[in-house]
Enzyme design. Structure first.
Site, PDB file in Angstrom:
ATOM      1  N   ASP A 332      -0.859  -4.595   9.586  1.00  0.00           N
ATOM      2  CA  ASP A 332      -1.624  -3.273   9.660  1.00  0.00           C
ATOM      3  C   ASP A 332      -3.100  -3.573   9.728  1.00  0.00           C
ATOM      4  O   ASP A 332      -3.545  -4.748   9.615  1.00  0.00           O
ATOM      5  CB  ASP A 332      -1.411  -2.548   8.488  1.00  0.00           C
ATOM      6  CG  ASP A 332      -2.272  -1.128   8.116  1.00  0.00           C
ATOM      7  OD1 ASP A 332      -2.180  -0.397   9.235  1.00  0.00           O
ATOM      8  OD2 ASP A 332      -2.865  -0.810   7.252  1.00  0.00           O
ATOM      9  N   ASP A 531      -0.547  -2.696   3.200  1.00  0.00           N
ATOM     10  CA  ASP A 531      -1.190  -2.659   1.861  1.00  0.00           C
ATOM     11  C   ASP A 531       0.025  -2.051   0.795  1.00  0.00           C
ATOM     12  O   ASP A 531      -0.113  -1.654  -0.185  1.00  0.00           O
ATOM     13  CB  ASP A 531      -2.030  -1.571   1.827  1.00  0.00           C
ATOM     14  CG  ASP A 531      -2.049  -0.306   2.296  1.00  0.00           C
ATOM     15  OD1 ASP A 531      -0.715  -0.002   2.672  1.00  0.00           O
ATOM     16  OD2 ASP A 531      -2.968   0.435   2.835  1.00  0.00           O
ATOM     17  N   ASP A 535       2.513   1.929   4.554  1.00  0.00           N
ATOM     18  CA  ASP A 535       2.960   1.010   5.435  1.00  0.00           C
ATOM     19  C   ASP A 535       4.375   0.701   4.769  1.00  0.00           C
ATOM     20  O   ASP A 535       5.237  -0.144   5.713  1.00  0.00           O
ATOM     21  CB  ASP A 535       2.209  -0.309   5.514  1.00  0.00           C
ATOM     22  CG  ASP A 535       0.740  -0.025   6.138  1.00  0.00           C
ATOM     23  OD1 ASP A 535       0.519   0.386   6.989  1.00  0.00           O
ATOM     24  OD2 ASP A 535       0.033  -0.713   5.374  1.00  0.00           O
TER      25      ASP A 535
END
Length: 661
Positions: A332, A531, A535
């Site tokens: 991410d 995190d 996600d």
């Protein structure tokens, strides 16, 4: 001679938090060994002093042998009562055969070496668990709770409840998770994050149970206590991981039942052809596969200890082992490759709208969101003295935006596609989207269907991101990709800075999942790094899910298979190296154990190995395995100082670049 029954006993005692019995058994067993060994050694002395009277020698040796044989026979009989034939019976038969044949000294020496093996293995297991139990001792047993009148009372830490206010003085450990209400201090958080240098903290920042307050007095509002604290969850996860098993361990267990009968058949054949009981006894002793049994658990416990020291939590040791096969990473962007600390760097209201009005409307609508962009806007609005009206009927859609009722007007804040989905179009928004927003994370704002303008935000790549990705590439990770819900231009800027050749922008959560699945279909073993909050679906889609910055975040800790308590990306190459080293150690240990058994069986059968040397070889093999596994504990030591320096550098970085409004 580590037995499955002893392992179960230890696990039961540990789970029940009743280690006192186990601690008492250790000294008693050592005393028992000492007494028996004294009689056996005395037999050698008596044989020299009373050489003309062998009875004194034999009686002393027999007493010592009986004392040393009793614990071995007891364990073997327990196995038989359970209806199973395990490894212990081989040793029991060997020492009994030596005793029955009248070779009392040999029986005593063999029993001594086998019991020493038990002590070594038990101490190894106890030491591994002691390092984890030390986490509990970091949490103080008492706390200074503040009463409504401002007075202070001392209470047991387990009596604290969420919402209590506590005072923590310099030098004291934090008794519970909480948020600082007043005061500033420096905290040593190495027990949680693995970062060696302390962190400065002030009002509204989190503190964690088990960390040490170094400098200032602070008053903290308790949020979590006992097992619900971050350190409580860390302990539970490590203990749960230790109880899990690798596939190779299950294979060994499956064939254990066949091993002992096979060895007994070989021993019977040796006796039939040679009629030499010494060969049979040596064979039974050397055949006890302690080194093989210890091969995997010692390596994985050492690896778990090394990982926990650096704030890397593994829920299942199979996940730690499988990390060695990772050859693709999907990251991410926000909060993972970047700091996630967005700052407002541009206000672009349309004609007729003041910058302060644009910021007030946007921040009011976003004030209940935890998204980094929302936090940045609300922070800037408050820092510049703007008063935010109350937001009602707030609705947030992950990856798209927020809608809310602010001062009786419906406010839409988010991506351009989110505004369009709500029926809002404007030529000014189209022009801004095409030309003005390059390089920014952009939030478009509309009120009652009218476009008001956009707010540009930026965050910076993590200082260690480029180095970490380069190290992963050197470790033969063939594919590094970044997925983000941000704009193409922003994704391109960040990917270029950190050296990530592949990226995919403007992804909704489901699109991130689809991208991960496509990489898996290409034949890669994929690790997804995020995190752990927005996600979570992508983390679950990967072969391995790695949540960063999990300290204090229940969602992050539970949404991934591996959790990094800090945000240091250098933990990722360390994880790969640790996993590969642990796997190599397991194979080395299994090879060492098998080599000792095969060579020992051959030498015993040929008559080149007497029972005492066989017992000594058995211990040597076990010790080699233990020491080979222990090497893993030192892995990652070079990161501890570097992690502390990184934490200190982050404290000097501004969380937002503020603009006059």
């Amino acid at each position: 001679m580590q037995t499955r029954s002893k392992a179960k006993q230890f696990e039961h005692e540990h789970d029940a938090c009743c280690d006192h019995h186990h601690e008492e058994m250790g000294p008693r067993l050592l005393l028992w060994i000492f007494i028996g060994t004294a009689f056996v050694l005395n037999s050698y002395l008596a044989g020299w002093v009373y050489s003309s009277n062998p009875l004194v020698r034999d009686v002393s040796a027999a007493i010592g042998a009986i004392i040393l044989i009793v614990p071995i026979l007891k364990t073997a009989l327990e196995d038989l009562r359970e209806g199973e034939i395990r490894m212990n019976e081989l040793v029991a038969l060997a020492v009994l055969a030596a005793f029955v044949m009248g070779d009392f000294r040999t029986a005593g020496v063999v029993a001594f070496f086998m019991l020493i093996s038990v002590v070594i293995e038990t101490r190894t297991a106890a030491g591994a668990h002691a390092s984890i139990e030390s986490l509990i001792r970091l949490t103080p047993t008492t706390a200074r709770r503040l009463l409504k009148d401002g007075k202070e009372e001392e209470v047991a830490a387990d009596q604290l409840q969420a919402g209590d206010r506590i005072r923590i003085l310099p030098g004291e450990n934090v008794p519970a998770d909480g948020t600082i209400e007043t005061g500033r201090t420096t905290l040593n958080e190495s027990t949680i994050t693995g970062e060696s240098l302390p962190r400065d903290k002030g009002p509204k920042e989190e503190v964690f149970a088990g960390t040490q307050n170094l400098t200032g007095m602070v008053e903290v509002v308790v949020t979590r206590v006992g097992a619900d604290t971050t350190i409580g969850k860390v302990r539970d996860l490590i203990l749960a991981a230790e109880r899990t098993r690798l596939p190779i361990m299950r294979i060994i267990d499956r064939y254990t039942a066949y091993y002992t009968p096979a060895i007994l058949m070989i021993a019977a054949m040796v006796w039939f052809f040679t009629n030499d009981w010494n060969r049979v006894i040596s064979l039974l002793v050397i055949a006890c596969p302690c080194a093989v049994i210890l091969a995997t658990p010692t390596a994985m416990v050492a690896a778990l200890s090394a990982a926990a020291r650096l704030g890397v939590l593994v829920k299942n040791i199979a996940d730690l082992e499988s990390a060695a096969r990772i050859n693709a990473f999907v990251f991410d962007k926000t909060g993972t490759l970047t700091t996630g600390q967005l700052g407002v760097t541009r206000l672009a209201p349309r004609e007729g709208v003041a910058p302060s009005e644009l910021l007030t409307v946007a921040a009011a609508a976003e004030q209940f969101s935890n998204h980094p962009a929302a936090v940045a806007m609300v922070t800037l609005a408050k820092d510049t003295g703007l008063t935010l009206p109350k937001a009602l009927d707030t609705h947030e859609e992950a990856g798209r935006g927020v809608s809310a009722k602010v001062s009786d007007a419906k406010v839409i804040s988010g991506r351009a596609s989110w505004l369009k989905a709500n029926g809002i179009t404007d030529p000014a928004m189209e022009r801004a989207e095409l030309s003005e927003t390059e390089g920014y994370s952009v939030i478009f704002i509309a009120r009652d269907g009218q476009y008001l303008g956009w707010i540009g935000l930026q965050d910076q790549p993590r200082a260690e991101a480029k180095q970490s990705l380069e190290e992963l590439a050197e470790l033969n990770v063939k594919r590094l990709a970044m997925v983000t819900g941000d704009r193409q231009s922003v994704a391109q800027r960040v990917a270029g800075t950190v050296g990530c050749a592949e990226f995919k922008a403007e992804c909704l959560p489901q699109q991130k999942v689809e991208f991960v699945e496509s990489v898996k279909r290409d034949g890669y073993h994929v690790a997804v790094v995020g995190d752990g909050v927005n996600d979570a679906p992508a983390l679950a889609a990967g072969d391995t899910g790695i949540a960063m910055g999990a300290a204090g975040s229940d969602v992050a800790i539970h949404s991934a298979t591996i959790a990094l308590m800090s945000n240091d990306l250098r933990r990722l190459p360390f994880l790969i190296r640790l996993s590969r080293s642990a796997r190599a150690a397991i194979y080395q240990n299994l090879g060492i154990g098998a080599l000792f058994i095969v060579v020992g069986l051959v030498l015993s059968g040929m008559g080149y190995l007497n029972p005492i040397v066989a017992a000594l070889m058995h211990n040597v093999g076990s010790l080699i395995v233990v020491f080979n596994s222990a090497r893993l504990i030192r892995l990652g030591e070079e990161l501890e100082q570097a992690a502390g320096e990184q934490a200190l550098a982050q404290l000097d970085t501004s969380t937002a670049r503020r603009l006059p409004v």
